[in-house]
Design a protein around this motif. Structure first.
Motif, short mmCIF file in Angstrom:
data_model
loop_
_atom_site.label_atom_id
_atom_site.label_comp_id
_atom_site.label_asym_id
_atom_site.label_seq_id
_atom_site.Cartn_x
_atom_site.Cartn_y
_atom_site.Cartn_z
N GLU A 104 0.79 -1.23 0.00
CA GLU A 104 0.00 0.00 0.00
C GLU A 104 0.83 1.28 0.00
O GLU A 104 0.36 2.31 -0.51
CB GLU A 104 -0.93 0.00 1.21
CG GLU A 104 -1.95 -1.14 1.19
CD GLU A 104 -2.86 -1.16 2.40
OE1 GLU A 104 -2.64 -0.33 3.33
OE2 GLU A 104 -3.77 -2.00 2.44
N HIS A 105 2.05 1.22 0.58
CA HIS A 105 2.81 2.46 0.76
C HIS A 105 4.29 2.33 0.46
O HIS A 105 5.02 3.33 0.59
CB HIS A 105 2.65 2.95 2.21
CG HIS A 105 1.23 3.05 2.67
ND1 HIS A 105 0.39 4.06 2.25
CD2 HIS A 105 0.50 2.24 3.50
CE1 HIS A 105 -0.81 3.89 2.81
NE2 HIS A 105 -0.76 2.80 3.56
N GLY A 106 4.75 1.18 0.07
CA GLY A 106 6.18 0.96 -0.07
C GLY A 106 6.88 1.88 -1.05
O GLY A 106 8.03 2.25 -0.86
N LYS A 219 6.57 9.34 20.36
CA LYS A 219 5.25 9.97 20.48
C LYS A 219 4.57 10.09 19.13
O LYS A 219 3.34 9.88 19.02
CB LYS A 219 5.38 11.36 21.12
CG LYS A 219 4.03 12.05 21.36
CD LYS A 219 4.20 13.40 22.03
CE LYS A 219 2.85 14.01 22.38
NZ LYS A 219 1.97 14.19 21.18
N ALA A 220 5.34 10.41 18.10
CA ALA A 220 4.75 10.52 16.76
C ALA A 220 4.16 9.18 16.33
O ALA A 220 3.08 9.13 15.71
CB ALA A 220 5.81 10.99 15.77
N VAL A 221 4.85 8.10 16.65
CA VAL A 221 4.34 6.77 16.29
C VAL A 221 3.10 6.42 17.11
O VAL A 221 2.09 5.95 16.58
CB VAL A 221 5.44 5.70 16.46
CG1 VAL A 221 4.89 4.31 16.17
CG2 VAL A 221 6.62 6.01 15.54
N ILE A 222 3.16 6.68 18.41
CA ILE A 222 2.01 6.41 19.28
C ILE A 222 0.79 7.21 18.82
O ILE A 222 -0.33 6.68 18.74
CB ILE A 222 2.35 6.73 20.75
CG1 ILE A 222 3.29 5.67 21.33
CG2 ILE A 222 1.08 6.86 21.60
CD1 ILE A 222 2.66 4.32 21.60
N ASP A 223 0.99 8.47 18.51
CA ASP A 223 -0.13 9.31 18.09
C ASP A 223 -0.77 8.78 16.81
O ASP A 223 -2.00 8.82 16.65
CB ASP A 223 0.33 10.75 17.89
CG ASP A 223 0.65 11.46 19.19
OD1 ASP A 223 0.31 10.92 20.27
OD2 ASP A 223 1.25 12.56 19.14
N ALA A 224 0.04 8.29 15.90
CA ALA A 224 -0.49 7.75 14.64
C ALA A 224 -1.26 6.46 14.89
O ALA A 224 -2.35 6.25 14.33
CB ALA A 224 0.64 7.52 13.65
N VAL A 225 -0.72 5.59 15.73
CA VAL A 225 -1.36 4.30 15.99
C VAL A 225 -2.65 4.49 16.79
O VAL A 225 -3.62 3.74 16.60
CB VAL A 225 -0.40 3.35 16.71
CG1 VAL A 225 -1.10 2.08 17.16
CG2 VAL A 225 0.78 3.00 15.81
N ALA A 294 2.22 2.54 12.24
CA ALA A 294 3.48 2.76 12.97
C ALA A 294 4.64 2.92 12.00
O ALA A 294 5.49 3.82 12.18
CB ALA A 294 3.74 1.57 13.90
N VAL A 295 4.70 2.07 10.97
CA VAL A 295 5.80 2.17 10.00
C VAL A 295 5.76 3.51 9.29
O VAL A 295 6.79 4.20 9.15
CB VAL A 295 5.72 1.02 8.99
CG1 VAL A 295 6.76 1.21 7.88
CG2 VAL A 295 5.94 -0.32 9.68
N ARG A 296 4.60 3.90 8.82
CA ARG A 296 4.48 5.17 8.09
C ARG A 296 4.87 6.36 8.97
O ARG A 296 5.60 7.26 8.53
CB ARG A 296 3.07 5.34 7.57
CG ARG A 296 2.66 4.31 6.53
CD ARG A 296 1.26 4.58 6.04
NE ARG A 296 1.19 5.84 5.29
CZ ARG A 296 0.05 6.46 5.00
NH1 ARG A 296 -1.11 5.98 5.42
NH2 ARG A 296 0.08 7.58 4.30
N ALA A 297 4.40 6.36 10.21
CA ALA A 297 4.72 7.47 11.10
C ALA A 297 6.21 7.52 11.41
O ALA A 297 6.82 8.59 11.50
CB ALA A 297 3.92 7.35 12.40
N ALA A 298 6.82 6.34 11.57
CA ALA A 298 8.26 6.27 11.87
C ALA A 298 9.08 6.82 10.71
O ALA A 298 10.01 7.62 10.90
CB ALA A 298 8.66 4.83 12.17
N ILE A 299 8.74 6.41 9.49
CA ILE A 299 9.48 6.91 8.32
C ILE A 299 9.25 8.40 8.13
O ILE A 299 10.19 9.17 7.88
CB ILE A 299 9.09 6.12 7.06
CG1 ILE A 299 9.51 4.66 7.18
CG2 ILE A 299 9.72 6.76 5.82
CD1 ILE A 299 9.08 3.79 6.01
N ASP A 300 8.00 8.81 8.25
CA ASP A 300 7.69 10.23 8.05
C ASP A 300 8.43 11.11 9.06
O ASP A 300 8.96 12.18 8.70
CB ASP A 300 6.18 10.46 8.19
CG ASP A 300 5.40 9.87 7.02
OD1 ASP A 300 6.03 9.54 5.98
OD2 ASP A 300 4.17 9.73 7.15
#
Length: 308
Positions: A104-106, A219-225, A294-300
């Motif tokens: 979906e996002h790779g 926090k960015a990852v937690i907020d996204a999830v 989580a992956v998308r937020a981490a990369i972003d």
């Protein structure tokens, strides 16, 4: 939930030897197919990504190739984002969340980052829905050069040449009820120790690196999830699985020192996700979606803050 289940293999207080490991191995049953569920899902990705074999194992005549999926048109000047899943084969959303992210996002980061994804680090354990490999070794305590776990050693060799080009590494895991009903009792029995029951938190949480914490990243990852599934609360002691909660839904481990997967590289940003698939408030699709978020937020976040 707290369990106190005696383990049926071995003598209490005595570490396992070859006979006990063989008895444990004889109990392991293949429940699903790595080829049908993982390799078949990777095959169509070859149209858009570079897919290569970075190692393999032969366990009792069964061959398991280790596959890595990379950005096509890799540019050495770009930062590398590493995603790993299935270090523990029974943690299903780690594998299928990684595959879903690729589908979906790779390619969304083309020209901005090199994305490297290993969807299933431990294929033998994936088929048996287990934490350990064929030799009753937990790969996630053995990510180091010369590791006794073939799965860990192969991944270390794969990532070693990337060095400090890795900006972010996210390792996708689950915490399940079977951690307390099966895997921690088995660990205590294998090592000749007394089993001390613990608690399984209801919800998603992250494990930051105690040696180089990045609270804003976590926090960015937690907020996204949190937009996808619920975040685990701390228990009455202010802990999650026995470690102090340092921020909402976040604990810390010394990742490299403990031989954990997310500590393999010197990445500035690293984290381990922990989804809770046994929650009555979560579906399998929601668990996969949480891993993708989580992956998308981490990369972003890493792309937006390359210098920390």
């Amino acid at each position: 939930m707290t369990h106190a289940t005696p383990y049926p293999i071995g003598t209490p207080g005595t570490p396992w030897g070859p006979a006990e490991i063989e008895a444990w191995r004889a109990k392991q049953v293949k429940h699903r197919s790595y080829r049908d569920e993982v390799l078949s899902a990777i095959e169509p990705l070859q149209a858009a990504f570079d897919v290569t074999e970075y190692g393999s194992v032969d366990y009792a005549g069964e061959q398991y190739p280790f596959l890595v999926v990379r950005t096509r048109g890799w540019h050495d000047e770009l930062p590398v984002m590493v995603v790993t899943g299935g270090v523990h084969g029974y943690e299903t959303s780690g594998v299928h969340g990684a595959l879903q992210f690729l589908r979906e996002h790779g390619n969304a980061y083309a020209g901005r980052a090199n994305v490297l994804v290993v969807p299933c680090v431990s294929p033998w354990a994936y088929e048996r829905i287990h934490r350990w490999n064929f030799d009753a070794i937990d790969p996630n305590r053995n990510f180091r050069e010369g590791s006794p776990a073939a799965e860990s050693a192969a991944l270390v060799r794969l990532l070693a040449p990337l060095g400090d080009k890795v900006l972010m590494h996210i390792d996708l895991h689950e915490t399940t009820d079977t951690d307390e009903s099966e895997f921690r009792p088995a660990l205590a029995a294998r090592d000749g120790k007394e089993y001390e029951p613990g608690e399984v938190p209801d919800g998603f949480y992250l494990v930051d690196d105690a040696a180089k914490p990045q609270p804003a990243f976590q926090k960015a990852v937690i907020d996204a999830v949190a937009k996808v599934t619920h975040i685990a609360p701390a228990d009455a002691r202010g802990e999650i699985i026995g470690s102090p909660e340092v921020a909402h839904g976040v604990i810390e481990y010394a990742l490299a020192q403990l031989g954990l997967c997310a500590g393999i590289t010197p990445a500035r940003y690293c984290t381990t996700t922990e989804v809770y698939p046994d929650s009555p408030r979560a579906t399998p699709r929601e668990c996969n979606d949480a891993q993708v978020a989580a992956v998308r937020a981490a990369i972003d976040y890493a792309l937006a803050h390359p210098a920390g």
